[in-house]
Structure formats: C-alpha cells, structure tokens
Design a protein around this motif. Structure first.
Motif, PDB file in Angstrom:
ATOM      1  N   TRP A   1       0.168  -4.079  -0.937  1.00 46.17           N
ATOM      2  CA  TRP A   1      -0.601  -4.461   0.246  1.00 46.17           C
ATOM      3  C   TRP A   1      -0.469  -3.502   1.431  1.00 46.17           C
ATOM      4  O   TRP A   1      -1.182  -3.665   2.412  1.00 46.17           O
ATOM      5  N   GLY A   2       0.450  -2.544   1.385  1.00 51.37           N
ATOM      6  CA  GLY A   2       0.601  -1.636   2.511  1.00 51.37           C
ATOM      7  C   GLY A   2       1.597  -2.143   3.538  1.00 51.37           C
ATOM      8  O   GLY A   2       2.376  -3.069   3.292  1.00 51.37           O
ATOM      9  N   ARG A   3       1.568  -1.549   4.726  1.00 43.11           N
ATOM     10  CA  ARG A   3       2.559  -1.829   5.762  1.00 43.11           C
ATOM     11  C   ARG A   3       2.427  -3.224   6.352  1.00 43.11           C
ATOM     12  O   ARG A   3       3.351  -3.740   6.975  1.00 43.11           O
ATOM     13  N   GLY A   4       1.251  -3.869   6.169  1.00 44.26           N
ATOM     14  CA  GLY A   4       0.977  -5.116   6.865  1.00 44.26           C
ATOM     15  C   GLY A   4       1.928  -6.249   6.526  1.00 44.26           C
ATOM     16  O   GLY A   4       2.116  -7.161   7.329  1.00 44.26           O
ATOM     17  N   VAL A   5       2.535  -6.220   5.337  1.00 45.01           N
ATOM     18  CA  VAL A   5       3.434  -7.315   4.946  1.00 45.01           C
ATOM     19  C   VAL A   5       4.639  -7.355   5.879  1.00 45.01           C
ATOM     20  O   VAL A   5       4.996  -8.417   6.404  1.00 45.01           O
TER      21      VAL A   5
ATOM     22  N   ALA B   1       3.298   3.179   7.367  1.00 40.44           N
ATOM     23  CA  ALA B   1       1.885   3.387   7.045  1.00 40.44           C
ATOM     24  C   ALA B   1       1.686   4.590   6.136  1.00 40.44           C
ATOM     25  O   ALA B   1       0.765   4.617   5.320  1.00 40.44           O
ATOM     26  N   ILE B   2       2.554   5.590   6.261  1.00 37.35           N
ATOM     27  CA  ILE B   2       2.376   6.820   5.471  1.00 37.35           C
ATOM     28  C   ILE B   2       2.531   6.542   3.977  1.00 37.35           C
ATOM     29  O   ILE B   2       1.627   6.840   3.192  1.00 37.35           O
ATOM     30  N   PRO B   3       3.641   5.951   3.511  1.00 38.82           N
ATOM     31  CA  PRO B   3       3.723   5.641   2.066  1.00 38.82           C
ATOM     32  C   PRO B   3       2.843   4.465   1.677  1.00 38.82           C
ATOM     33  O   PRO B   3       2.602   4.243   0.490  1.00 38.82           O
ATOM     34  N   GLY B   4       2.354   3.693   2.664  1.00 38.93           N
ATOM     35  CA  GLY B   4       1.464   2.591   2.348  1.00 38.93           C
ATOM     36  C   GLY B   4       0.167   3.042   1.706  1.00 38.93           C
ATOM     37  O   GLY B   4      -0.572   2.232   1.121  1.00 38.93           O
ATOM     38  N   LYS B   5      -0.116   4.338   1.780  1.00 35.78           N
ATOM     39  CA  LYS B   5      -1.311   4.891   1.144  1.00 35.78           C
ATOM     40  C   LYS B   5      -1.272   4.742  -0.379  1.00 35.78           C
ATOM     41  O   LYS B   5      -2.301   4.858  -1.038  1.00 35.78           O
ATOM     42  N   VAL B   6      -0.072   4.484  -0.944  1.00 32.78           N
ATOM     43  CA  VAL B   6       0.046   4.460  -2.403  1.00 32.78           C
ATOM     44  C   VAL B   6      -0.291   3.089  -2.992  1.00 32.78           C
ATOM     45  O   VAL B   6      -0.172   2.915  -4.194  1.00 32.78           O
ATOM     46  N   ARG B   7      -0.701   2.122  -2.186  1.00 31.90           N
ATOM     47  CA  ARG B   7      -0.991   0.792  -2.733  1.00 31.90           C
ATOM     48  C   ARG B   7      -1.995   0.912  -3.874  1.00 31.90           C
ATOM     49  O   ARG B   7      -2.914   1.724  -3.843  1.00 31.90           O
ATOM     50  N   ILE B   8      -1.846   0.063  -4.871  1.00 32.52           N
ATOM     51  CA  ILE B   8      -2.611   0.205  -6.110  1.00 32.52           C
ATOM     52  C   ILE B   8      -3.846  -0.675  -6.157  1.00 32.52           C
ATOM     53  O   ILE B   8      -4.646  -0.567  -7.086  1.00 32.52           O
ATOM     54  N   MET B   9      -4.003  -1.583  -5.173  1.00 23.96           N
ATOM     55  CA  MET B   9      -5.148  -2.498  -5.211  1.00 23.96           C
ATOM     56  C   MET B   9      -5.681  -2.706  -3.802  1.00 23.96           C
ATOM     57  O   MET B   9      -4.955  -2.550  -2.815  1.00 23.96           O
ATOM     58  N   GLU B  10      -6.963  -3.060  -3.724  1.00 26.53           N
ATOM     59  CA  GLU B  10      -7.584  -3.475  -2.473  1.00 26.53           C
ATOM     60  C   GLU B  10      -7.821  -4.977  -2.560  1.00 26.53           C
ATOM     61  O   GLU B  10      -8.709  -5.435  -3.274  1.00 26.53           O
ATOM     62  N   TRP B  11      -7.017  -5.739  -1.868  1.00 22.62           N
ATOM     63  CA  TRP B  11      -7.053  -7.189  -1.983  1.00 22.62           C
ATOM     64  C   TRP B  11      -8.012  -7.832  -0.988  1.00 22.62           C
ATOM     65  O   TRP B  11      -8.452  -8.961  -1.199  1.00 22.62           O
ATOM     66  N   LEU B  12      -8.294  -7.167   0.117  1.00 18.73           N
ATOM     67  CA  LEU B  12      -9.103  -7.772   1.168  1.00 18.73           C
ATOM     68  C   LEU B  12     -10.581  -7.641   0.827  1.00 18.73           C
ATOM     69  O   LEU B  12     -11.090  -6.536   0.635  1.00 18.73           O
TER      70      LEU B  12
END
Length: 729
Positions: A515-519, A631-642
C-alpha cells in the motif's frame, strides 16, 4: 534489486545508533588521556580480563582506564547499556569518569546531559575503599535529578561495582584476593529444615527484619542532610505519623516461606523458581509506598533494591507478584505485600549478608524532589544453615574472568521481549486488525459510518497507547543511523532490543509492498494521528479550513524530500549533527517527552499543531522527512488497491476536493507518495449520494425501474350486478 535493498534498509533499521557495539579501543580513540588520568599523555594497549588500558606519562604508568560495561553491566530505564569511561590511579582512586555513550530517553531528549555529566564528575577523587566502607545510609545520599531517578541510580551502581571489581582484578588499594561479598562463607542452606513459625517467632530470631520510620524521623534526616526544603514539607502535620513500617524476609527458605506465604503460595513459588534462584517478601504499612513510580509504569521498581557485596539487584515488574496478606499466625494486616523473585542471572548468595535499600523521596516543588537512602541489613539466621566443609582455594583468575563477562546482548534483548510481552501482544493485535481493514477495504468503505468510527477509534488508540503509554514512535533518525551502520557494524541482536520499534518497522516494511507509505503515516504515526484528531476537533468548533491552491501545494510537498536528503547527507559526515537537525520532527517533544522539553522545541511543536488546525496534516504534507524517506521505497508496491471511475478528474473532482492532504491530482490520479490511505476517497467512490458518477448510475437505475413500472398491464375489473335489483318474472 534496488527495491529489495531499500526494503532491507527499512526492515533492519531500529531506533538510533543504540546498538553499535562499544569497544574500549574505539572509545579511547575519542578522548584525551589526561581527561581520565591527569598527567597521562597516551594509552597503552588494551589487555587483560576485564579489558583495560594503562594510562602512561611517557613510559611511566599513571593509572588504568576501562569501560564499566566490560566489568559490570549497567542497563538503564531504556533497557540499553549506559557506557562510562573510568580512570583509576595506582592507589585505587577515581581520577576521571566520562559519560561515553547512552540511550536513556529522558537524558537524550529532555534533561540536559550536562547535569548527568556533573553528577558523574562528583565521583572523581573518591577511593575504592570508600565504597566498601559505606554501609550507613547517610553515606549514600545521592544528588538525584528529578525525572531521571532510575538513570542516576543505575549510574551510581555501575560506577561503584565496576570500580571495586577492577580494583580487585588489578590488586589496587589492597583489594586483591578478597571475596566479592567481603565476608567469609557461613555455611549452606539446610534442606532438612521444615515446619511453620508464627510472626513473632520470625521477628524475634531475625528471619524477618524491620525498618520503622515516622514522619518526624524522616523530616529530621532531611534536615540533617541539609535539605531544608524537603524538611519543610512533611507528608503529615503529625510528626508521630507512621511514614513506613517495612518488613523483609527470604521466603525461598522453606520454613520462612511456608510461614509467611502459606502452603499453597509457597508451592507455587517453588514451581516458579529455577534451581539456585531465590525470592524475598516485602510488606509495609504507612504513608510511603515501597513500590514507587516504576511499578505504575510497568518498568523498574525505583524505590527498592537489593545490595550484596559490591553488586546490586534492581527488580522489574515481571519479577514481582502482589500478595493480599502475610499468612503467618499473629501477623498484622499490611497495606502492601509483594513477592520479589531475584533474577536467575544475578549473583545472589542467600547465606551471605545483604541489604535492602529504600529510596525515600519528598516533593520540594511542582517537579523537583529531594531524596534520602535508608538501608535495612539482613543476615539469614544460623538455624537455617549447615556447616560447609573447608572450601578449596578459589582461582583468582577464574573469579576475575567471571566478573569480566559483560552481559550478552542476546540475553538482554530476550529479557526485554519477555518484559514487554503484553505490549508486543497489543501492538501485534493492532497490526493484524489494520491489515484486515486494508485487505477488505471495499467492504469497509461501503459502510461509511463504521469506517469513520473505526478510524477515529484507531487514531485515539495510537495517540493514547502507542504514543502516550508505549512511546513507540519511528523517526528519521532510524534511517540515518542504519545508513551509517552499513559502513560500520550491524548486529541483529541489537536490532531486536526495542520490541515495539521492531514490530513497527516490520509492519511498515511489509505495508510498503502492498500500500505504500500511507499505512504508517496515515494510521500508525502517533504525531500524525494527533494532528488529525485535533483538526477534527477544530472542524467541530467551526475553525475555518484553508485549502492551498494546487500550484502552491504542488511546489510545497517536495520540501520534505529536500529536508530528508539534506539530513541524510549530513549524517555520513557527522551523525550527531544530523540527529540534531532531525529535531525538525516534533516527535520527541510531543510523543516521548509530552512537551517537557526546552522551550524552542515546544514552541516548534506547538506551531505545527496550531497550523494543523487550519491546514489538515500540514506537517505530514510538507515537512516530515520520515514521510519522504518512506515514500521513496513505497514506489515498489505491487498492487493498486484504490479504485477510480473513468470520470474521476474529467469532469468529476469530488474526491480531490475532499482529500485531506490533496493527494489527488486534478487529472484524477492519486499520488501514492502523498496519499495517507485514510480510505475517504473509497467511501465516496461507493457512495450513491455523494459521488457524481455513482449518483448518475443510481438515477439511471431508478428511471429504468420507473419506466418498467409504468409498462405493467393492469387487468380490467369485473362488473357485478347491483345487489337487491328487482327482476321481472
């Protein structure tokens, strides 16, 4: 590969550079010899067990220098070692003492370090023999610094024990070859002793020892110690009032234990104790409690400790059990009864004399306190012993080697995890609940009232428990020190020293994949949660909200990346300077110290929170370097949930207008680097009364239903003959 490395950076980092190994050779390289031993101009090689280095003037020995943690452990309130460099001359006198490295939170971010250094400097000029001769409590009056009681007691204990042990190892001040306890062996416990005695018998033969103080006696002792402010503020106007009436006994001895605990409780204790482990009972009445503030906070008991020889034992909450009463016949009722188990790793001899020290504190102001130390000596009566055969001479080198063993880091982190089992379980449950929310976010978002209530409740939990009680707050300092650890030294055992920080980093690293940095930023950051809750309160109070123009907002959010890159770059040159620069984060001031910080830091935190009343999550949007780092490593998220509608951004801008951090671009796409994953846009996405595309679909559906209803054929009604109509024949 790059993504994997970035995730590893996040996963293995833990708070501060607390876990870098401290070695005597590297410590000596950072200090001038004369600071520890006057007249010395160089250090000799590190040698011996325990490790030490000679301080030399040319070729002439002037003394010795060592780290206290190489001789006697000193674990502070933080659960981490306090490292002191100590100098001894050839007569056993302390010539210098320097606070080399520590991670006591109250000292790092609150109490000025100069006050701790001044306290340590007071030991210079004292001979090791003084420590052995100080058996009277009045000789141990400490200059306790309010707010750092446990830290000061640990430092005092560390200096005394390490100096005595090093003097014995070196044969200074005539101490070579003495027993560590300073007393000859008296015998060993007689396991054949059985039976039960009443309270008066146990008092009479010394099986139970007593310390009885009135308010007047304590007041007189404060006055005699020159602490007039404390003497002027007694706990009661009646000087004859009972201050404390305290009793102590060794209940791991069968007769004493069965008498005081009763058969059932004594058998429970025996089952709990490891071979060679022992326990004490402490009971008291009076105004003053022996438990102290450490008991309330679930940490260290800061008012009592056990001292034997030149070693001391301080109890933690997991070694304590509350008892309702003393079971012995004729025993009086007590307001406090506690069972204390001596740690299995402690070098405690139940046969040798020992002392229970009671720290008495009295308020002299809103925050300041003065302290006195009282001692209650205990020697197990001879009737519980059987004579020992003549002992074989102990090898001095072996004894020294035993004393030289520093506390192993793996044992320390395991003990810390055991101490915080409940905290770990609570945080683990919270992380599991949050994971379920995200995995079933569509179901969650379709129920806006439930979603709003759960989110507010979770944020309250994060502020009150995770931040206020557990004080677990990730920081950009974690990132800085790991970057430096990559080029120096890293150990997994140190990584595990802080259980809650470990769990938060693991949870955050896993969340970055999905999910990225938002969690973390949107749900797990105590300061972020505090900002959001305050803004919600401001909205209820009709405080006007400011929405920055998109052009200005778009130019301001990169500021946090500039701040992070700047601090991170400085850290490779000067980590200490980078840690000071990281105070741009108000986390320490608000979460750790609860605003008990120097006024510039409090003012900065106050400004950020005040601005957040008008611009929601202002600090998170534009300043937070930790948010930028995530936010920088958050680019590696594998899915777009929103989820998004094709109309989002063109022509509909409803979600963009309601996003609390303006993370939705005018063209409709969500900037995941800025999204805090509050799921509000998903609530709107599914809402048939707020989302324009969903409203249109609902209206089309309703029109279809209306048209379908008008096309339904209604069968003609059958006409019946009027009742009672006359017919002709």
């Amino acid at each position: 590969m790059t993504a994997s490395l970035l995730l590893l950076v996040l996963l293995v980092q833990v708070a501060g550079d607390a876990h870098a190994a401290v070695k005597l050779s590297s410590a000596l390289a950072k200090i001038e010899p004369a600071e520890l031993v006057p007249g010395a101009d160089r250090f000799g090689p590190v040698e011996g067990a325990p490790p030490r280095a000679q301080a030399l003037e040319g070729t002439t020995p002037r003394g010795y220098v060592f780290l206290n943690t190489d001789v006697a452990g000193a674990v502070g309130y933080s659960g981490k070692p306090i490292h002191l460099l100590i100098g001894l001359d050839t007569e056993g006198t302390i010539t210098g003492a320097v606070l080399h490295k520590h991670h006591e939170p109250i000292v790092l971010i609150g109490i000025p370090e100069r006050r701790i250094k001044s306290f340590i400097a007071d030991y210079v000029g004292r001979n090791v023999r003084e420590f052995l001769e100080e058996r009277d409590a009045s000789d141990r009056s400490l200059d306790i610094i309010a707010g750092a009681t446990v830290t000061i007691l640990v430092i005092d204990d560390a200096i005394r024990r390490s100096v005595v042990r090093m003097a014995r190892a070196l044969g200074l001040a005539g101490l070579g070859g003495e027993q560590a306890s300073g007393a000859p062996a008296r015998g060993e416990l007689d396991p054949s002793q059985e039976g039960v005695d009443d309270w008066m018998t146990l008092i009479g033969d010394g099986s139970v020892r007593r310390l009885n103080l009135s308010v007047g006696e304590v007041t007189a002792d404060f006055a005699a110690a020159g602490k007039e402010k404390a003497a002027a503020r007694p706990e009661s106007d009646d000087p004859e009032a009972r201050f404390i009436d305290l009793y102590v006994a060794e209940v791991s001895v069968a007769v004493i234990g069965r008498s005081l605990l009763g058969d059932a409780e004594y058998e429970n204790l025996r089952a709990r104790l490891e071979p060679g482990q022992h326990a004490l009972l402490i009971a008291a009445n009076g105004i003053y409690s022996f438990k102290g503030s450490g008991f309330v906070r679930g940490g260290i008991f800061d008012r009592v400790q056990l001292v034997q020889g030149d070693g001391s034992i301080r109890f933690r909450d997991r070694q304590y059990k509350h008892l309702g009463e003393v079971a012995a016949d004729l025993a009086q009722p007590f307001s406090e009864v506690g069972l204390f188990v001596v740690p299995s790793e402690a070098e405690f001899d139940p046969v040798a004399p020992w002392t229970l020290q009671l720290l008495v504190q009295r308020a002299i102001g809103a925050l300041d306190k003065d302290f006195l130390l009282y001692e209650l000596s205990y020697t197990l009566p001879a009737r519980y012993l059987k004579p020992l055969p003549a002992p074989a001479p102990a090898a001095e080198s072996a004894a020294i080697q035993d004393l030289a063993e520093p506390e192993a880091a793996p044992e320390l982190w395991r003990r810390i995890w055991e101490d915080r089992t409940v905290d770990v379980a609570v945080l683990g449950a919270a992380l599991i609940a949050l994971t379920l929310i995200f995995f079933f976010q569509d179901w969650f978002a379709r129920r806006p009232k439930l979603a709003t209530g759960v989110r507010v409740g979770f944020l309250l939990f994060i502020v009150a428990w995770l931040g206020g009680f557990a004080q677990a707050q990730l920081s950009v300092v974690n990132i800085l020190t790991f970057g430096n650890a990559l080029i120096t030294e890293f150990r997994w055992s140190y990584f595990l020293m802080d259980p809650l920080i470990f769990l938060l980093w693991c949870g955050t690293a896993i969340a970055l994949i999905f999910w990225g940095r938002g969690v973390f930023c949107g749900w797990l950051c105590p300061f972020g949660a505090l900002q959001e809750l305050l803004n919600k309160a401001a909205r209820l109070a009709r405080v006007p909200q400011v929405t920055l123009p998109w052009g200005l907002h778009e130019r301001m959010w990169p500021v946090k990346y500039v701040i992070f890159i700047g601090i991170f770059g400085v850290s490779f040159h000067d980590l200490a300077l980078a840690e000071r620069l990281s105070e741009v984060e108000p986390f320490k001031t608000t979460v750790i110290l609860h605003f008990a910080h120097d006024w510039p830091f409090v003012a900065w935190a106050g400004v950020l929170l005040a601005v957040g009343l008008f611009i929601e999550r202002f600090f998170c949007r534009y300043i937070c370097p930790l948010g930028a780092a995530l936010a920088i490593p958050g680019k590696v998220r594998i899915m777009e949930w929103l989820r998004r509608h094709k109309e989002c951004g063109s022509p509909c801008h409803r979600c963009a207008q309601e996003c609390m951090v303006q993370a939705i671009h005018p063209d409709g796409h969500i900037n995941q680097n800025e999204c805090l994953y509050c799921l509000h846009c998903q609530q709107v996405y599914h809402d048939e009364h707020r989302c324009p595309p969903m409203i249109q679909r609902r209206l089309r559906r309703e029109r279809r239903r209306a048209r379908a209803s008008t096309n339904i054929t209604v069968p003609p009604a059958t006409t019946a003959a009027p009742t009672g109509t006359a017919t002709s024949p």
